[in-house]
Scaffold this motif. Structure first.
Motif: not given
Length: 300
Positions: A22-31
């Motif tokens: 998810s961090r590759e797809r979304n800079r706002k990811s907090t996963c």
């Protein structure tokens, strides 16, 4: 001998973060499921990406199992199986998710030998069986290992020659190597859901940011309705991370799958003229125009 060599090589496969993270797809990811699960500080965030330090990584597989998107490839090297049993090992404690997936892949029991399960294992097995009951599945049982007569060296290699690849599959951890999406509960229990997606219509502007970023396709718009498929949700946090209105809440909710259909309205914005969706019939402007500072020059 090639079977034995391949087995030994399989034990040394490095963990790898794939582009489904998810961090590759979304800079706002907090996963951070994998980071929280790693006890060796082998995973770090650099920029927008997750990196695994191979010098620190013990290939225990905990990060791989914890990832809701099955975005880490590798082999959980300290998991051992024998004839449908997971061998009890004090060096780790399995998760509920892990046992639920093993159950669907053919595991029916936990095997102990000279010592009983420790409390942490008992707690997880009990919680897993509670969920298996909700999923209309038989429980996982604990069995004692029956000591078989030790094979002689000649008999061992004779059995390799006789049974070939089938024997290797039973012995090798690589038999339980997971492929793409194999660590997603939704793949194994297609008639059930594990999470409910709650959308606050009073806050949601239907900007559809979550629609585009959800990797599982939970959100759709069909025939004037917002369609939410709870069964697909893996709680990867992509939707809650991107929602600027805090309009989405994900709750653990194990039950027969359900789908939500919420009516929406299609309108033309009186501010910019563009079309938009809304839950509220009284709204006449799109969320962009509503949130735009009146002192700014209009881009339209």
């Amino acid at each position: 001998m090639s079977i034995l060599v391949n087995w030994l090589e399989s034990l040394h496969e490095e963990m790898k973060v794939t582009n489904t993270c998810s961090r590759e797809r979304n800079r706002k990811s907090t996963c951070s499921y994998c980071i929280e699960k790693c006890e060796h500080d082998a995973i770090e965030i650099k920029g927008d990406l997750l990196l695994i330090d191979t010098k620190k990584c013990t290939m225990c597989g905990e990060c791989m199992i914890a990832c809701p998107l099955s975005a880490i490839e590798g082999v959980a090297s300290n998991r051992s199986f024998e004839k449908g049993s997971l061998i009890f090992d004090r060096s780790y404690v399995p998760s509920i998710k892990e046992l639920l997936i093993y159950k669907k892949r053919g595991m029916t029991s936990i095997q102990v030998s000279q010592q009983p399960l420790i409390q942490e294992w008992e707690t997880v097995v009990h919680a897993t069986n509670e969920q298996l009951h909700l999923l209309d599945e038989t429980p996982i049982v604990v069995i004692e290992k029956v000591n078989d007569e030790m094979l002689s060296r000649r008999a061992l290699f004779g059995s390799f020659q006789k049974e070939g690849k089938q024997l290797a599959k039973r012995m090798a951890p690589a038999a339980w190597k997971m492929e793409k999406d194999d660590w997603k509960l939704s793949k194994y229990y297609s008639d059930y859901q594990f999470f409910s997606v709650n959308l606050d219509q009073g806050k949601c502007t239907l900007c559809k940011a979550c629609f585009g970023l959800c990797p599982e396709g939970v959100f759709q718009i069909n025939e004037g309705m917002v369609h939410i498929e709870n069964q697909k949700c893996v709680n990867c946090t992509a939707c809650t991370d991107v929602c600027s209105e805090n309009a989405i809440e994900i709750q653990l909710d194990v039950k027969i799958k359900s789908e939500q259909f919420e009516p929406i309205h299609f309108k033309n914005c009186k501010g910019c003229g563009h079309s938009f969706y809304t839950f509220d019939t009284g709204i006449e402007k799109c969320h962009v125009c509503i949130n735009r500072d009146p002192s700014w020059l209009s881009p339209y």
